[in-house]
Design a protein around this motif. Structure first.
Motif, mmCIF file in Angstrom:
data_model
loop_
_atom_site.group_PDB
_atom_site.id
_atom_site.type_symbol
_atom_site.label_atom_id
_atom_site.label_comp_id
_atom_site.label_asym_id
_atom_site.label_seq_id
_atom_site.Cartn_x
_atom_site.Cartn_y
_atom_site.Cartn_z
ATOM 1 N N UNK A 271 0.842 -1.198 0.000
ATOM 2 C CA UNK A 271 0.000 0.000 0.000
ATOM 3 C C UNK A 271 0.876 1.247 0.000
ATOM 4 N N UNK A 272 0.486 2.214 -0.796
ATOM 5 C CA UNK A 272 1.326 3.386 -0.992
ATOM 6 C C UNK A 272 0.475 4.596 -1.329
ATOM 7 N N UNK A 273 0.900 5.758 -0.855
ATOM 8 C CA UNK A 273 0.224 6.995 -1.197
ATOM 9 C C UNK A 273 1.304 7.984 -1.626
ATOM 10 N N UNK A 274 1.530 8.099 -2.933
ATOM 11 C CA UNK A 274 2.609 8.958 -3.424
ATOM 12 C C UNK A 274 3.949 8.439 -2.943
ATOM 13 N N UNK A 275 4.713 9.335 -2.282
ATOM 14 C CA UNK A 275 6.033 8.949 -1.799
ATOM 15 C C UNK A 275 5.980 8.223 -0.460
ATOM 16 N N UNK A 276 4.795 7.979 0.037
ATOM 17 C CA UNK A 276 4.676 7.423 1.388
ATOM 18 C C UNK A 276 4.179 5.980 1.346
ATOM 19 N N UNK A 277 4.889 5.108 2.049
ATOM 20 C CA UNK A 277 4.439 3.737 2.247
ATOM 21 C C UNK A 277 3.370 3.743 3.337
ATOM 22 N N UNK A 278 2.322 2.990 3.121
ATOM 23 C CA UNK A 278 1.220 2.960 4.083
ATOM 24 C C UNK A 278 1.185 1.582 4.734
ATOM 25 N N UNK A 279 1.034 1.562 6.054
ATOM 26 C CA UNK A 279 0.943 0.289 6.763
ATOM 27 C C UNK A 279 -0.165 0.331 7.800
ATOM 28 N N UNK A 280 -0.797 -0.811 8.004
ATOM 29 C CA UNK A 280 -1.869 -0.897 8.996
ATOM 30 C C UNK A 280 -1.618 -2.102 9.883
ATOM 31 N N UNK A 281 -1.815 -1.918 11.175
ATOM 32 C CA UNK A 281 -1.600 -3.011 12.116
ATOM 33 C C UNK A 281 -2.570 -2.920 13.273
ATOM 34 N N UNK A 282 -2.678 -4.012 14.007
ATOM 35 C CA UNK A 282 -3.584 -4.030 15.147
ATOM 36 C C UNK A 282 -2.976 -4.857 16.280
ATOM 37 N N UNK A 283 -3.525 -4.671 17.466
ATOM 38 C CA UNK A 283 -3.057 -5.448 18.619
ATOM 39 C C UNK A 283 -4.106 -5.389 19.721
ATOM 40 N N UNK A 284 -3.981 -6.335 20.640
ATOM 41 C CA UNK A 284 -4.903 -6.439 21.768
ATOM 42 C C UNK A 284 -4.372 -5.647 22.960
ATOM 43 N N UNK A 285 -5.298 -5.010 23.675
ATOM 44 C CA UNK A 285 -4.972 -4.393 24.962
ATOM 45 C C UNK A 285 -5.657 -5.191 26.062
#
Lengths: 340, 759
Positions: free
Chosen positions: B425-439
């Motif tokens: 995933x990318x938006x122009x010059x920026x790499x996009x990342x998505x993550x999740x975790x439990x609290x």
């Protein structure tokens, strides 16, 4: 904090006279008994830490000369009075329009509060934030000549890779100075020996074996003005600052770039590098590599390689070499693509 | 309603404005060092510049020569006092002026007292020490450290959790993750500096100091100074950030008290930002090895968590977060072990979510790695491993809404738009990342006392020796009283932060809302019972209502049938002006001595993993988007969404604020925060807020908090699960997962910085 005498001279000549005595020419200003203070954002901090140890402070904020507080723009130069605050210069429309690099380098420095206090003359003289310099119980050749350098084998993530010596690797952290050195600025200086004008590139000294001597200034000399010539590259100019957080942090690497283009070809280029060197840094080899070339990714990369050819990394700051190169490549291409 | 004041959903209270909001934003709240004190003298600390050795000589003549210096308290001057004790109320057993041994960098070697702050500071800088110094051991991997098993060394970790046959299950697992993770040293750095103001009136000692535990400190200080606890009072009405740092009392408090007694004047000592790095507690660095074995269906069959923690030479400070990680998912088998590494460092201390922040970071980072190894969506992977009972003791969860949290957060975040392939995933010059975790955070409560007074005009005063550390506990305690006594918030005043008030437990472990509100509720119910008896009695205004159920609303006593009596009339009938009730709450499972221990400043905690019938936790799910510049690799977080379920929410405004603050801190833990140690000297080097980085406003963009409705009558009478420490658990792992998703690079050591991604 140590006690000190505080005085408020009302003219440059009075300030110079108050600071002048037989020994003033022989110690660096940072070690003199009498020191000047303007915004105080750097000196007051270091006095609290016991690093700055003046017995007497001369406050320059009471100097009467109006030119000290003015920004004057003519067709071929911008002239800043030394007491102009960083925030005022950053917000000045002429500065922003005529030479975006200058405004950006100021806007991205410090915090709003600090920019409202700090003066341009003081800003270019700000001292390093090397952690070992700041804490008096560590050996430091800059603070205590001959005592050694704790940073060399210590926590040196933020330290310099260019312009270092076996005595000192402390980074010069300023941003504005990178713009000034790139743009062939000059500084006007007034002292006991009279007035002189100095190329900004000659103001700071490489650490060498005497890192305690940071500038060409005598202890009784005051910077009164900074002049930046306006040239064909001034409008197409940019400051890119890479740091750990979005605001209020020193550069890990920065690049000040000004370009004069003929189509895709570089007619002339000026490059300053911040966050990576012991003094404000002009990347002459990178400029030479680009002169007359088509500015594309490959040419930018070649220039960046040239800029860091002599870099000397330590344990924790080796990343500054690839980061510094990438910062310069990005800055060159973004400046090329500016709509001017 | 607005973003700061979410509309209450089921089992959630109104977003009442903080009682002290106006005082705080207008600068009228007086913090302990602000208290006007007549004839006060100022103290400044001198601290060691080595981490290990002995002070062979101390040169005080230059310091004494500074005009205005009144006294210097140093070696020998504390001999008539007892040394500090390490425990819940004492930060460390190191008595810095009892013994010339230096245990850590920045250890107190003297306290200078002078007429002015400036003179005290100047003199303190002029104190020179000669040392017989020895080579110190800084941290993990340093020569000269000693390592021991943590279990049993400290009540925080009685035993290493285990279940089933880990070795067999691990050997047989089809898919395995076996990785190591680490978290750095961190310092709390509350904006309010640490301070102590001590004043004597005869034998009576009053201390103004920011404290999360006024009752505990009263007892501990009385012990050290050999005073009757009745003669010691700790006052701490407002606290400008604590995060655990103001929980255990440090050695400074007694030293300042002794100084005040010696000069016969009040003494105020404010510790500088730099000195606080050595004079206060901190979160020590941790290391982890996580092993997860799973079947190809994604079901976990083996979970191993080994942790290593740094502590001081003398004290076994343990966080031991394996207690929570071992119960997080439906593991087939569990093996855990925690080890302590003793180094030449100050004793660490509680820091917001002490066990969970580092340990859950390691677990959740590994969970994401396993999801990748399995080719499974990370949310689905957690769903597949959702337990019915906790795997160690086989007990049910009193309530567990983790999957609801994942569902609501993932929808709000737009998780379905994520392309699972790393680097895609990318938006122009920026790499996009998505993550999740439990609290996760254990839900506990402790005994607590409160006094509530209601007067005929409907004014309510609540008194409880708890502490407003910014959580909003004064406000929610007031809300509880207003609700039970049927008056508006404007009629309620709440007094806290004073050891002369009814005792409350330490404000730590996210127990305050549950404990305080339960005690306030009990006191209010006693007031109600008296009023109801009088109102429905034969001479009362509601005489003849029989057994009708009574309630209080709008300043009246009301019946089910709609009859009502004004408070003033009931008081008139009772011939009293005020009713005051004192209540003592003790959670289910409390020992017979539980209340005595509360008054002794040693409250029992109940809940979490310690109850027989069920385990009690609050849960949450956090989703993070990162953007990383494709060339220069700086990491930015444009948005974060967290959904949390924590039983009854007393106040949606203060709850959101707590969770939001936690998530922001979590971003800082992921990307910024670390105390740098010079490994040769075992000394901290970045001791200020310029070089110790925390996020600034520009780093924090969209922060979305979802309060998921949950009802749990089992946790405590108020039905409240603490959430003060929930928000920053898991955040750093969610960021690390997002960084992996953006770049394909798994960073396992915090903080994640440009250098990890550039080479």
């Amino acid at each position: 904090m140590r006690p000190f005498v505080y005085e408020r001279p009302t003219s440059v000549s009075a300030a110079v006279a108050m600071a002048s005595h037989a020994g003033a020419g022989h110690v660096p200003p940072t070690a003199a008994d009498t020191q000047f203070i303007a915004g105080g954002t750097n000196l007051a901090d270091y006095m609290k830490l016991g690093v700055g140890r003046p017995d007497r402070l001369l406050d320059l904020n009471t100097l009467a000369e109006p030119a000290l507080r003015k920004i004057r723009t003519s067709d071929d130069a911008i002239r800043f009075g030394a007491l102009v605050r960083m925030g005022e210069a950053a917000d000045n429309d002429d500065v922003r329009r005529r030479c975006p690099l200058l405004a950006d380098s100021l806007k991205l420095a410090a915090s709003g509060q600090l920019r409202n206090m700090a003066t341009l003359g003081g800003n270019v003289l700000q001292r390093t934030r090397c952690e070992y310099f700041r804490e008096t119980s560590w050996p430091c050749n800059k603070r205590e000549p001959g005592s050694g350098c704790a940073a060399m084998e210590g926590v040196n993530r933020q330290h310099a890779v260019l312009g270092t010596s076996d005595s000192c690797i402390a980074t010069y952290h300023g941003d504005f100075a990178q713009a000034l050195i790139a743009l062939d600025a000059t500084v006007d200086i007034e002292g006991r020996r009279g007035k002189r004008t100095l190329a900004f590139a000659k103001l700071h000294r490489l650490p060498g074996e005497t890192p305690n001597i940071e500038t060409d200034l005598a202890a009784d000399e005051i910077i009164t003005a900074i002049e930046v010539p306006l040239r064909p590259w001034s409008g197409r100019s940019r400051y890119l600052k890479i740091r750990d957080r979005e605001s209020y942090a020193f550069a890990l690497a920065s690049a000040a770039v000004a370009l004069d283009m003929e189509g895709q070809t570089v007619r002339s280029v000026r490059i300053g590098l911040g966050g990576v060197a012991t003094v404000p840094w002009r990347a002459v080899a990178a400029e030479d590599a680009l002169q007359g070339k088509v500015l594309d990714e490959a040419a930018a990369q070649k220039a960046a390689d040239a800029a860091f050819a002599d870099a000397r990394p330590r344990e924790h700051n080796a990343f500054k070499i690839p980061l510094g190169k990438r910062t310069l490549v990005r800055a060159l291409l973004e400046t090329r693509d500016m709509k001017v | 309603m607005n973003q700061a004041a979410p509309a209450p959903r089921e089992n959630q209270g109104d977003p009442v404005v903080r009682i002290d909001a106006r005082l705080k934003v207008t600068g009228q709240a007086s913090y302990p060092a602000d208290i006007a004190t007549a004839n006060v003298a100022y103290g400044a600390l001198a601290t060691s510049s080595i981490a290990r050795g002995r002070v062979s000589a101390l040169h005080l003549q230059d310091a004494r020569a500074v005009p205005g210096v009144l006294d210097i308290v140093t070696y020998g001057d504390m001999d008539k006092t007892d040394t500090p004790k390490f425990g819940n109320t004492g930060a460390s057993s190191i008595g810095p002026l009892h013994d010339k041994t230096i245990f850590h960098d920045g250890q107190i070697i003297a306290l200078v007292v002078a007429e002015t702050f400036e003179a005290a500071e100047e003199a303190a800088m002029l104190i020179r020490a000669d040392y017989d110094d020895e080579q110190p051991s800084a941290s993990f991997d340093s020569k000269g450290t000693s390592t021991e098993a943590a279990a049993g060394k400290n009540p925080m970790l009685k035993e290493d959790a285990k279940a089933g046959d880990f070795d067999a299950a691990w050997a047989a697992a089809a898919v395995k993750v076996d990785e190591r993770y680490s978290t750095p040293t961190q310092h709390h750095n509350p904006i309010e500096l640490f301070s102590t103001t001590a004043m004597w009136q005869g034998d009576q000692l009053t201390i103004h100091e920011p404290s999360q535990n006024v009752t505990g400190w009263k007892m501990e200080l009385a012990r050290q100074l050999k005073l009757d606890p009745a003669n010691v009072r700790i006052i701490s009405p407002y606290i400008g950030g604590a995060f655990g740092s103001k929980g255990p009392m440090t050695a400074r408090t007694a030293i300042v008290a002794v100084a005040a007694r010696r000069i016969g004047r009040p003494v105020r000592c404010v510790v500088s930002r730099m000195q606080a790095f050595g004079a206060q507690t901190y979160r020590a660095e941790t290391r982890h090895r996580i092993r997860i074995g799973a079947g190809k269906d994604g079901r976990i069959t083996a979970f191993g968590h080994e942790g290593w923690e740094v502590t001081s030479r003398p004290d076994p400070y343990v966080v031991g977060g394996t207690s929570a990680t071992a119960r997080m998912y439906n593991y087939g088998s569990v093996l855990t072990h925690v080890a302590l590494v003793h180094a030449d460092r100050n004793t660490p201390g509680y820091m917001r979510s002490p066990p969970e922040t580092p340990y859950v970071y390691a677990l959740e980072n590994a969970m994401d790695e396993m999801a990748v190894a399995l080719g499974m969506d990370p949310v689905e992977f957690r769903r597949v491993n959702e337990p019915v009972k906790e795997p160690i003791g086989g007990r049910p969860f009193s309530s567990r809404s983790l999957i609801k949290c994942y569902d609501q957060a993932s929808e709000a975040f737009g998780w379905s738009k994520r392309d699972p392939e790393a680097g895609s995933m990318r938006d122009g010059d920026w790499l996009v990342g998505m993550g999740c975790a439990t609290a996760i955070y254990p839900t506990a409560a402790a005994p607590c006392a409160a006094r509530v007074r209601l007067t005929a005009d409907g004014e309510v005063r609540v008194q409880c020796g708890s502490h407003e550390i910014g959580t909003g506990v004064r406000t929610v305690a007031g809300q509880m009283a207003a609700e039970r006594l049927g008056v508006g918030m404007e009629k309620v005043s709440v007094e806290m932060g004073d050891s002369a008030l009814p005792p409350a437990p330490v404000s730590g472990g996210s127990i305050s809302t549950a404990s305080v509100c339960s005690a306030v509720m009990m006191a209010c119910d006693a007031v109600r019972a008296k009023l109801f008896a009088a109102a429905a009695g034969k001479d009362g205004p509601l005489a003849g209502s029989g057994n009708a159920k009574l309630d209080m609303a709008d300043g009246k006593i009301v019946t089910e049938t709609g009859k009502s009596a004004k408070l003033a009339d009931v008081f008139k009938a009772m011939q009293v002006g005020a009713i005051e009730e004192y209540a003592e709450f003790a959670p289910k499972g409390s020992s017979p001595e539980a209340l005595n221990k509360l008054y002794a400043g040693q409250p029992e905690f109940h809940g979490g993993e310690s109850d027989k019938d069920s385990v009690k936790y609050a849960f949450g799910a956090e989703f993070v988007e990162v953007r990383i510049n494709s060339r220069t690799r700086e990491i930015r977080v444009p948005r974060i969404v967290g959904a949390f379920a924590a039983g009854r929410i007393m106040n949606t405004r203060t709850a959101r604020s707590q969770l939001m603050g936690g998530m922001i801190w979590g971003i800082g833990q992921a990307l910024h925060e670390a105390t740098e140690i010079d490994r040769r000297a075992a000394r901290y080097v970045n001791r200020d807020l310029q070089d110790y980085l925390v996020p600034v406003n520009a780093d924090i963009k969209a922060v979305d908090v979802i309060l998921v409705p949950e009802v749990d009558h089992e946790v405590n009478p108020a039905g409240v699960k603490g959430l003060g420490e929930l928000g920053n658990v898991g955040t750093a792992a969610a960021v690390a997962s997002a960084v992996y998703h953006a770049t394909g690079k798994r960073i396992r050591d915090l903080p994640i910085r440009i250098e990890h991604l550039i080479v």
